[in-house]
Design an enzyme around this catalytic site. Structure first.
Site, PDB file in Angstrom:
ATOM      1  N   ASP A 129       0.622  -1.424  -0.128  1.00 32.42           N
ATOM      2  CA  ASP A 129       0.302  -0.247   0.370  1.00 32.42           C
ATOM      3  C   ASP A 129       0.824   1.157   0.192  1.00 32.42           C
ATOM      4  OD1 ASP A 129      -2.656   1.191   0.638  1.00 32.42           O
ATOM      5  OD2 ASP A 129      -1.223   2.048   1.796  1.00 32.42           O
ATOM      6  N   GLU A 161       0.951  -1.021  -5.284  1.00 25.78           N
ATOM      7  CA  GLU A 161       0.280   0.125  -5.458  1.00 25.78           C
ATOM      8  C   GLU A 161       0.410   1.248  -5.920  1.00 25.78           C
ATOM      9  OE1 GLU A 161      -2.943   3.143  -4.192  1.00 25.78           O
ATOM     10  OE2 GLU A 161      -1.674   2.709  -2.643  1.00 25.78           O
TER      11      GLU A 161
HETATM   12  C1  NOJ Z   1      -4.434   3.483  -0.695  1.00 22.84           C
HETATM   13  C2  NOJ Z   1      -5.614   2.315  -0.023  1.00 22.84           C
HETATM   14  O1  NOJ Z   1      -5.857   2.141  -2.091  1.00 22.84           O
HETATM   15  C3  NOJ Z   1      -6.434   3.042   0.288  1.00 22.84           C
HETATM   16  O2  NOJ Z   1      -7.369   3.338   0.382  1.00 22.84           O
HETATM   17  C4  NOJ Z   1      -6.163   3.824   1.963  1.00 22.84           C
HETATM   18  O3  NOJ Z   1      -6.871   4.784   1.506  1.00 22.84           O
HETATM   19  C5  NOJ Z   1      -5.097   4.669   1.218  1.00 22.84           C
HETATM   20  N1  NOJ Z   1      -3.933   4.082   0.300  1.00 22.84           N
HETATM   21  C6  NOJ Z   1      -4.060   5.171   2.638  1.00 22.84           C
HETATM   22  O4  NOJ Z   1      -3.381   3.897   3.531  1.00 22.84           O
END
Ligand code: NOJ
Length: 564
Positions: free
Chosen positions: A229, A289
């Site tokens: 993430d 991500e």
């Molecule tokens: C990316 C995640 O996909 C999202 O849902 C989240 O709010 C943020 N990172 C913070 O962790």
């Protein structure tokens, strides 16, 4: 050794060898790893299946659906964070990295889920929130307690510029300043996301070691990889230079700025390599991500020597909101040229569902089938989003008081938040779409009556039936598993077509991305396929071929084998 024990020993030896073989047999003749043949499926655990009918999904619920996932054609599930958490950002604020939130179950439930997954050939990918923890994590509670606390330097603390003034101009992506003042020590701490999500200080070796060890701990317990993430925001400029201002304001009403000094710093790539080294000990996969601005950036995520993330998501498809063959061709060519293994995603828990993004309001089901047939037949690993296989639609809140996602609460009405794409999985026509007997945490849209697993499974022309056919083909057809990708008829603005070929065998895919009937003619002699005919593998009812001419109904799908 006694004669009686010898046969037993032999059996154990054979069993042992085949087990080792099964674990190492992850690379095929083409050098492809297990994750390169896998279809991934993202599960938002609050919303997938609720075993105890409390309105929120759980691990036992997921476990009970392993048969469904396997039959659909899913090989690995990425479960959004289910660690203990105050749920400020629904799990993306972790207060203990080595446990399961009681709302979702226990570590024993996790073990059972892994075991059931194995039985159904479904691997478990966890979501590792690397950039920040919860402000309720024991590390942060200690860190904020005093300037000399053991964990003080595990987070980013700085003095303000002056009274009431944060250290610099950085804006939290979730709204307001990225700095929160803490009166206990009269310093500010940094949070790229919510104030309840303080950024970890990755320049501190103790943080790095602990986080790497955490991944190892989960690999030993049975996870097959992680989705990382917000991995791009791990580091900040140590001098805290102000970010350059941009014109205008964002959806939270904050001044726009370029994230020059708090995202994508070069140190990020070093951490990726270190995480990868640990992952390699367990043959695990890392999904990133990672939003890419260009292909050079994507290459950095893969790593110069392929030692970065195996599956950085580029999110480029999620940025195309219309059916545009030229744009899709351009993106596929770029990703293919990067040299890494492509990852295709059309929906996730942060984006409006693909059903709404690509749908024209009249032909949404046909378009959902077309999109499935498209990205599931490309060269690369697809990551589906739960319910996409049904044509689940966004169910956005209509009033601020109904919003659960904090970014929707702070940004309303410009930013309505992400609740719409996170609603419960639609299993049946029962109340609450069969998700729970109690009112679920988010309401299901009325379309659940037609778009649900039970109803669609009976209809050979439903969205799920198209997904199942294409996924079954993808798992068995060598050209789709191993083959190269070649764009065809590149001047055609309506029909997206391409060839996947492998060792003299090939599959042709033709997709009508327009609302009118289309014809496409193929001459494949220069691709090494002279005098071939098209043998249909999967198609929509009114799409077919005559010789090398394919006729496609509006949004029609035609997938065929080249027969000599
Ligand atoms: C990316 C995640 O996909 C999202 O849902 C989240 O709010 C943020 N990172 C913070 O962790």
């Amino acid at each position: 050794m006694s004669k009686r024990f010898f046969p037993i020993l032999l059996i154990l030896l054979v069993l042992g060898c085949s087990l080792v073989a099964a674990q190492t047999k992850s690379v095929d003749a083409e050098g492809h790893q297990w994750w390169q043949h896998a279809v991934f499926y993202e599960i938002y655990p609050r919303s997938f299946a609720d075993s105890n009918n409390d309105g929120v999904g759980d691990l036992k619920g997921i476990t009970s659906k392993m048969g469904y996932l396997h039959d659909l054609g899913v090989d690995a599930i990425w479960i959004s964070p289910c660690f203990p958490s105050p749920q400020v950002d629904f799990g993306y604020d972790v207060s203990d990295y080595e446990n399961i939130d009681p709302m979702y179950g226990t570590l024993a439930d996790f073990d059972h889920m892994v075991a059931e997954g194995k039985k159904h050939h479904v691997s478990i990918i966890f979501d590792f929130v690397v950039n920040h923890s919860s402000d309720q994590h024991a590390w942060f509670l200690d860190s904020k307690s005093s300037k000399t606390a053991a964990h003080r330097d595990w987070y980013i603390w700085r003095d303000g510029k002056g009274p009431g003034q944060p250290p610099n101009n950085w804006i939290s992506t979730f709204g307001g300043s990225a700095w929160k003042f803490d009166p206990t020590t009269n310093q500010y701490y940094y949070h790229f996301f919510y104030a309840g999500q303080p950024d970890l200080n990755w320049r501190n070796p103790a943080v790095e070691k602990t986080m790497l060890d955490t991944t190892r701990w989960w690999y030993k317990r049975g996870v097959a990889g992680f989705r990382l993430d917000a991995v791009e925001t791990l580091f900040e400029d140590p001098n805290l230079k102000d970010n350059p201002a941009l014109p205008g304001t964002n959806k939270q009403g904050d001044p726009e700025q370029e994230d020059t000094y708090n995202t994508k710093l070069p140190e990020v790539y070093d951490v990726m390599h270190k995480l990868r080294k640990v992952a390699d000990e367990s043959n695990a996969v890392l999904i990133g991500e990672t939003g890419t601005r260009d292909i050079e950036e994507l290459k950095q995520y893969y790593g110069e020597h392929g030692n970065g993330l195996q599956m950085p998501m580029d999110f480029m498809f999620t940025g195309v909101d219309k059916l545009s063959p030229p744009e899709f061709r351009r993106q596929i060519a770029l990703v293919d040229a990067s040299g890494g293994w492509p990852v295709y995603v059309i929906s996730n828990h942060d984006r409006v569902r693909s059903y709404n993004r690509y749908g024209d309001g009249k032909n949404n089901d046909a378009i959902a089938k077309l999109m499935g047939a498209f990205y599931l037949t490309l060269r690369g690993s697809p990551i589906m989003y739960y319910g996409e296989e049904l044509g689940m639609e966004n169910n956005d809140p209509k009033r601020k008081e109904d919003v659960k996602d904090p970014i929707g609460r702070t940004g309303w009405p410009q930013e309505i938040g992400r609740d719409g794409e996170r609603t419960p999985m639609q299993w049946s026509t029962d109340a609450n779409a069969g998700f729970s007997t109690k009112d679920p945490w988010l309401p299901v849209p009325p379309s659940y009556r037609t778009h649900n697993v039970a109803t669609e499974s009976k209809d050979p022309n439903s969205v799920i039936s198209m997904y199942k056919k294409v996924l079954a083909l993808r798992h068995t057809n060598e050209a789709l598993l191993e083959g190269t990708y070649t764009a065809l008829n590149e001047d055609d603005a309506n029909v997206m077509s391409y060839l996947r070929s492998y060792k003299g065998k090939a599959v042709l895919v033709a997709l009508n991305m327009s609302a009118s009937p289309q014809k496409a003619t193929f001459n494949l002699a220069d691709k090494g396929f002279a005098s071939v005919s098209l043998k249909t593998l999967v198609s929509t009812p009114q799409s077919s071929a005559k010789g090398m001419e394919v006729t496609l109904e509006p949004f029609g799908v035609f997938i065929a084998e080249l027969a000599k």
